[in-house]
Design an enzyme around this catalytic site. Structure first.
Site, PDB file in Angstrom:
ATOM      1  N   CYS A 116       0.807  -1.229   0.000  1.00  0.00           N
ATOM      2  CA  CYS A 116       0.000   0.000   0.000  1.00  0.00           C
ATOM      3  C   CYS A 116       0.837   1.276   0.000  1.00  0.00           C
ATOM      4  O   CYS A 116       0.297   2.369  -0.193  1.00  0.00           O
ATOM      5  CB  CYS A 116      -0.956   0.001   1.199  1.00  0.00           C
ATOM      6  SG  CYS A 116      -2.231  -1.273   1.086  1.00  0.00           S
ATOM      7  N   HIS A 256      -3.190   7.410   2.710  1.00  0.00           N
ATOM      8  CA  HIS A 256      -3.622   6.146   2.124  1.00  0.00           C
ATOM      9  C   HIS A 256      -4.997   5.775   2.655  1.00  0.00           C
ATOM     10  O   HIS A 256      -5.255   5.831   3.856  1.00  0.00           O
ATOM     11  CB  HIS A 256      -2.608   5.052   2.461  1.00  0.00           C
ATOM     12  CG  HIS A 256      -3.064   3.677   2.095  1.00  0.00           C
ATOM     13  ND1 HIS A 256      -3.494   3.350   0.828  1.00  0.00           N
ATOM     14  CD2 HIS A 256      -3.172   2.545   2.843  1.00  0.00           C
ATOM     15  CE1 HIS A 256      -3.836   2.073   0.814  1.00  0.00           C
ATOM     16  NE2 HIS A 256      -3.658   1.559   2.018  1.00  0.00           N
ATOM     17  N   ASN A 286     -10.147   0.343  -0.293  1.00  0.00           N
ATOM     18  CA  ASN A 286      -8.686   0.368  -0.338  1.00  0.00           C
ATOM     19  C   ASN A 286      -8.222  -0.190  -1.676  1.00  0.00           C
ATOM     20  O   ASN A 286      -8.288  -1.398  -1.913  1.00  0.00           O
ATOM     21  CB  ASN A 286      -8.126  -0.465   0.821  1.00  0.00           C
ATOM     22  CG  ASN A 286      -6.604  -0.476   0.857  1.00  0.00           C
ATOM     23  OD1 ASN A 286      -5.940   0.034  -0.040  1.00  0.00           O
ATOM     24  ND2 ASN A 286      -6.044  -1.066   1.899  1.00  0.00           N
TER      25      ASN A 286
END
Length: 333
Positions: A116, A256, A286
């Site tokens: 990520c 994020h 996500n």
């Protein structure tokens, strides 16, 4: 001669058409909209359903969006980097195929994976290339088809992830705009808590591994959450302190989009008011490497030349960090 910095001069994005809502997930696993929304902030996510299309399809679409908006000749692109945790295939570069498909025939290319944190780390690499003076146009694409490694019978992961891609063009700037500072860190002792166990060199895919579902992403949610909250907040505070920035100096936090509670905790540590926090997790979930560029694309019309943006990310590995960037242009939108 003025110091060269790396500025973002254009952005683009793409998300698939199919919308997987919380209501649909209620029919697939033992969960409900209220629980998902309360725990994650996610209402829906996009899924690439078409057979035979992978991460490169998403990356190509995002790059084409940027090229169209910028009026860019792809032959002028020097480097194409695809930040992804879900490449099309082993051994063959997703970035190379992406560059060929968009007409970036003069670029060299490579994939990079920091889970990520991939796009965040990619920003550092792109900036280094620009600052060296060797390259003028770096196309950084964050793209992931997370649905390809998600078990839709596992309610711990299937509610979180979506598919998507975002792209950013980096070019030289001599006016003090662009990337100013970075704080990037890793801790490999955390890899057992967030991983897809089978499919790599340690445990190649076998019938037995597939029968056990080891090709799918697994995470120990409590441990990942605790580490993400602490490390994202810690990294952003180090960037602020190192650059003598107060909360009033920060125009935006681009964090994020893993979990709304993690984003809120990072903003709270920075003492930032909610209107300064970029948020689109409710729409996309996500998307791993794509969350940061998708934020930039969604908020592009609100960004002003000179805005101080603090980026933050945390991902499997563990990998995390923060970047301080001054926005370089006013949108025509």
């Amino acid at each position: 001669m003025s110091k060269i910095s790396a500025a973002i001069t254009a952005v683009g994005a793409y998300v698939p058409e199919y919308v997987l809502t919380n209501q649909i997930l209620e029919t697939m696993v033992d969960t409900n909209d209220e629980w998902i929304t309360t725990r994650t902030g996610i209402k829906e996510r996009r899924i690439l359903k078409e057979e035979g299309k992978g991460t490169s399809f998403l990356a190509i679409k995002a790059a084409q969006d940027l090229i169209s908006k910028k009026g860019l000749d792809p032959k002028e692109i020097d480097v194409v980097i695809v930040a992804t945790a879900t490449p099309d295939m082993k051994a063959a570069s997703t970035a190379a195929y992406t560059a060929s498909e968009i007409g970036a025939v003069n670029a060299f290319t490579f994939d990079m994976d920091a889970a990520c944190s991939s796009f965040l780390y990619g920003m550092s690499i792109a900036a280094g290339y620009i600052e060296s003076g060797r390259y003028k146009k770096i196309l950084l694409i964050g793209a992931d088809k997370m649905s390809s490694i998600i078990n839709y019978k596992d309610r711990a992961t299937c509610i979180i992830f979506g598919d998507g891609a975002g792209a950013a063009l980096f070019e030289p700037n001599e006016d003090g705009l662009g990337l100013q500072d970075e704080y990037l860190r890793s801790d490999g002792t955390g890899r057992e808590f967030l991983q897809a166990p089978a499919g790599g060199s340690v445990q190649p895919l076998t019938h037995e591994a597939i029968d056990k579902g080891l090709q799918y992403a697994y995470q120990e949610g409590r441990t990942v959450f605790k580490n993400a909250v602490f490390n994202m907040a810690d990294a952003t505070m180090k960037i602020l302190e190192r650059n003598n920035l107060s909360k009033d100096d920060v125009a935006w936090l681009a964090a994020h989009q893993a979990n709304k509670r993690i984003i809120d905790a990072t903003a709270e540590r920075m003492d930032l008011e909610p209107k300064k926090v970029m948020m689109n997790i409710q729409k996309y979930g996500n998307t791993t490497s794509a969350t940061l560029p998708l934020l930039l694309n969604d908020y592009e019309s609100q960004l002003k030349k000179g805005d101080n943006i603090i980026f933050a990310a945390f991902g499997g590995g563990f990998n995390w960090g923060s970047i301080y960037l001054k926005w370089a242009y006013n949108s025509d939108n």
